[in-house]
Write an enzyme that holds these catalytic residues in place. Structure first.
Site, PDB file in Angstrom:
ATOM      1  N   CYS A 113       0.815  -1.231   0.000  1.00 23.14           N
ATOM      2  CA  CYS A 113       0.000   0.000   0.000  1.00 23.14           C
ATOM      3  C   CYS A 113       0.847   1.279   0.000  1.00 23.14           C
ATOM      4  O   CYS A 113       0.357   2.345  -0.367  1.00 23.14           O
ATOM      5  CB  CYS A 113      -0.953   0.008   1.187  1.00 23.14           C
ATOM      6  N   HIS A 246      -3.470   7.462   2.321  1.00 24.09           N
ATOM      7  CA  HIS A 246      -3.824   6.130   1.824  1.00 24.09           C
ATOM      8  C   HIS A 246      -5.272   5.855   2.215  1.00 24.09           C
ATOM      9  O   HIS A 246      -5.675   6.089   3.353  1.00 24.09           O
ATOM     10  CB  HIS A 246      -2.877   5.102   2.454  1.00 24.09           C
ATOM     11  N   ASN A 276      -9.914  -0.155  -0.255  1.00 25.60           N
ATOM     12  CA  ASN A 276      -8.455  -0.106  -0.249  1.00 25.60           C
ATOM     13  C   ASN A 276      -7.920  -0.678  -1.563  1.00 25.60           C
ATOM     14  O   ASN A 276      -7.970  -1.886  -1.784  1.00 25.60           O
ATOM     15  CB  ASN A 276      -7.931  -0.904   0.950  1.00 25.60           C
TER      16      ASN A 276
HETATM   17  O1  UT7 Z   1      -3.117  -0.683   4.067  1.00 25.38           O
HETATM   18  C1  UT7 Z   1      -3.295  -1.423   5.207  1.00 25.38           C
HETATM   19  C2  UT7 Z   1      -4.337  -2.432   4.892  1.00 25.38           C
HETATM   20  N1  UT7 Z   1      -5.157  -2.868   5.977  1.00 25.38           N
HETATM   21  C3  UT7 Z   1      -5.893  -2.066   6.750  1.00 25.38           C
HETATM   22  O2  UT7 Z   1      -5.877  -0.884   6.672  1.00 25.38           O
HETATM   23  C4  UT7 Z   1      -6.771  -2.725   7.763  1.00 25.38           C
HETATM   24  C5  UT7 Z   1      -6.652  -2.076   9.091  1.00 25.38           C
HETATM   25  N2  UT7 Z   1      -7.617  -2.619  10.020  1.00 25.38           N
HETATM   26  C6  UT7 Z   1      -8.910  -2.270   9.961  1.00 25.38           C
HETATM   27  O3  UT7 Z   1      -9.312  -1.515   9.092  1.00 25.38           O
HETATM   28  C7  UT7 Z   1      -9.818  -2.811  11.017  1.00 25.38           C
HETATM   29  O4  UT7 Z   1      -9.070  -3.504  11.996  1.00 25.38           O
HETATM   30  C8  UT7 Z   1     -10.915  -3.780  10.451  1.00 25.38           C
HETATM   31  C9  UT7 Z   1     -11.901  -2.956   9.628  1.00 25.38           C
HETATM   32  C10 UT7 Z   1     -10.278  -4.838   9.597  1.00 25.38           C
HETATM   33  C11 UT7 Z   1     -11.668  -4.414  11.607  1.00 25.38           C
HETATM   34  O5  UT7 Z   1     -12.179  -3.435  12.480  1.00 25.38           O
HETATM   35  P1  UT7 Z   1     -11.939  -3.561  14.054  1.00 25.38           P
HETATM   36  O6  UT7 Z   1     -12.678  -2.454  14.673  1.00 25.38           O
HETATM   37  O7  UT7 Z   1     -10.454  -3.603  14.271  1.00 25.38           O
HETATM   38  O8  UT7 Z   1     -12.634  -4.924  14.371  1.00 25.38           O
HETATM   39  P2  UT7 Z   1     -12.019  -6.257  15.021  1.00 25.38           P
HETATM   40  O9  UT7 Z   1     -10.984  -6.850  14.129  1.00 25.38           O
HETATM   41  O10 UT7 Z   1     -11.639  -5.951  16.419  1.00 25.38           O
HETATM   42  O11 UT7 Z   1     -13.281  -7.209  14.989  1.00 25.38           O
HETATM   43  C12 UT7 Z   1     -14.476  -6.879  15.644  1.00 25.38           C
HETATM   44  C13 UT7 Z   1     -15.500  -7.941  15.336  1.00 25.38           C
HETATM   45  C14 UT7 Z   1     -14.975  -9.374  15.443  1.00 25.38           C
HETATM   46  O12 UT7 Z   1     -15.987 -10.153  16.058  1.00 25.38           O
HETATM   47  P3  UT7 Z   1     -15.889 -10.565  17.605  1.00 25.38           P
HETATM   48  O13 UT7 Z   1     -14.620 -11.362  17.718  1.00 25.38           O
HETATM   49  O14 UT7 Z   1     -15.838  -9.267  18.361  1.00 25.38           O
HETATM   50  O15 UT7 Z   1     -17.145 -11.348  17.817  1.00 25.38           O
HETATM   51  C15 UT7 Z   1     -14.837  -9.812  14.002  1.00 25.38           C
HETATM   52  O16 UT7 Z   1     -14.986 -11.207  13.830  1.00 25.38           O
HETATM   53  O17 UT7 Z   1     -15.979  -7.812  13.998  1.00 25.38           O
HETATM   54  C16 UT7 Z   1     -15.966  -9.085  13.355  1.00 25.38           C
HETATM   55  N3  UT7 Z   1     -15.791  -8.901  11.920  1.00 25.38           N
HETATM   56  C17 UT7 Z   1     -16.824  -8.672  11.088  1.00 25.38           C
HETATM   57  N4  UT7 Z   1     -18.141  -8.580  11.300  1.00 25.38           N
HETATM   58  C18 UT7 Z   1     -18.938  -8.319  10.230  1.00 25.38           C
HETATM   59  C19 UT7 Z   1     -14.643  -8.894  11.212  1.00 25.38           C
HETATM   60  N5  UT7 Z   1     -14.917  -8.671   9.899  1.00 25.38           N
HETATM   61  C20 UT7 Z   1     -16.264  -8.535   9.810  1.00 25.38           C
HETATM   62  C21 UT7 Z   1     -17.142  -8.277   8.735  1.00 25.38           C
HETATM   63  N6  UT7 Z   1     -18.453  -8.166   9.000  1.00 25.38           N
HETATM   64  N7  UT7 Z   1     -16.695  -8.103   7.475  1.00 25.38           N
END
Ligand code: UT7
Length: 319
Positions: A113, A246, A276
């Protein structure tokens, strides 16, 4: 010593659109979750017969037209991509042949990225040393090809696209400073852990990501890099007309703007439209704000990105 001035921009998003509602039918997710956690509404997907070079070519032609120069005048072509059409030759060489340029330096940069920020910085150094007069710098990705469409942790986040800029050597400022960093000890936080061996894929060919750790790392590293670039140039945040970050997640973008004390009106945000797009995201956002007239000559732009590697970087530009 010359500066590198941006004299043309271009962007291209494939026609096929995948909405959050479409994803609701594919994995256990919801429009509300995706929108609240990422700010993404839609992403664009390359068609079956479109490769990264096809996307790059569309953005390149628009940037060359905006710059008013012919492809034959280019001395350097850099394509930042994680999704090249072939193992080799580079996508930059494939693009060079399409554009009908013969003899320019052409190579790819792989910094995921942060790839466009890396490529822009490299092109700037070629121009500053007098080796190159005109450079084409592209970020282009068909990242959707690396996604496991059953993995809701990753498949909702990414999309395909390409963005391009043409740089010209000039006595007028231009790119003011570039700052790049990497730390390979974070290699497993965001990765596609596969290679090709004996004609076969060896390892797992899908994106693996520890989203929460990536989020924390991104906010911290972007905070450090924007402070570093302002300190080096002895500027404060009031000098920034536009932050072009980004486009990965609206929450990361807002956190960076907040730490910089920049109002969101000064931040170019396109993540909702295309998700992204990895190396393509910064030049796509830049092109949108140039074409809609927000970015004007003499504005000061701060471009930044963070991605797999981990890599991160920023570029300060007098447009
Ligand atoms: O260029 C760099 C590329 N990558 C990024 O920029 C990604 C950076 N990270 C993020 O953007 C965020 O961490 C995410 C959007 C990926 C996730 O958001 P978060 O607030 O960090 O959520 P989390 O990983 O703490 O997950 C919260 C919950 C989990 O469920 P439990 O364990 O709390 O029951 C996940 O399983 O959300 C769940 N979850 C989803 N739910 C619905 C994860 N993906 C999804 C989904 N839909 N697509």
């Amino acid at each position: 010593m010359s500066y590198s001035r941006i004299i043309g921009t271009g962007g291209y998003l494939p026609e096929k659109i995948l909405s959050n509602e479409d994803l609701e039918r594919m994995v256990d997710t919801s429009d509300q979750w995706i929108l609240e956690r990422t700010g993404i509404r839609t992403r664009h997907l390359a068609s079956e017969n479109q490769g990264t070079c096809d996307l790059a070519e569309k953005a390149a032609v628009l940037a060359l037209t905006a710059a008013g120069i012919a492809a034959s005048e280019l001395d350097l072509i850099i394509v930042a991509t994680t999704t090249p059409d072939r193992i080799f030759p580079s996508t930059a060489c494939l693009l060079q042949a399409r554009l009908g340029n013969h003899g320019a330096i052409a190579f790819d940069v792989q910094a995921v990225c942060s790839g466009f920020i890396y490529a822009l910085s490299i092109a700037d150094k070629f121009i500053k040393t007098g080796t190159v007069r005109h450079a084409l710098v592209i970020g282009a990705e068909t990242f959707s090809r690396l996604l496991d469409w059953t993995d809701r942790n990753t498949c909702v986040l990414f999309g395909d696209g390409a963005g391009a800029v043409v740089l010209k050597a000039s006595e007028e400022p231009g790119i003011l400073s570039t700052h790049l960093h990497a730390d390979g000890s974070y290699k497993d936080m965001l990765t596609v852990p596969a290679t090709v061996e004996q004609g076969r894929l060896k390892g797992d060919g899908f994106v693996k990501m520890h989203g929460h750790d990536v989020f924390k790392f991104a906010v911290k590293s972007l905070d450090r890099i924007v402070k570093e670039i302002l300190a080096t140039n002895q500027l404060d945040e009031n000098a920034i007309d536009w932050l072009i970050p980004h486009q990965a997640n609206i929450r990361i973008i807002k956190a960076t703007a907040k730490r910089l004390k920049l109002p969101m009106e000064k931040v170019v945000v396109t993540v909702s439209e295309h998700g992204n797009t990895s190396a393509a995201s910064v030049p796509l956002a830049l092109d949108v704000a140039v074409r809609d007239g927000r970015i004007q000559r003499d504005h000061t732009l701060l471009l930044e990105a963070v991605g797999g590697g981990f890599t991160w970087g920023a570029v300060l530009v007098k447009y």
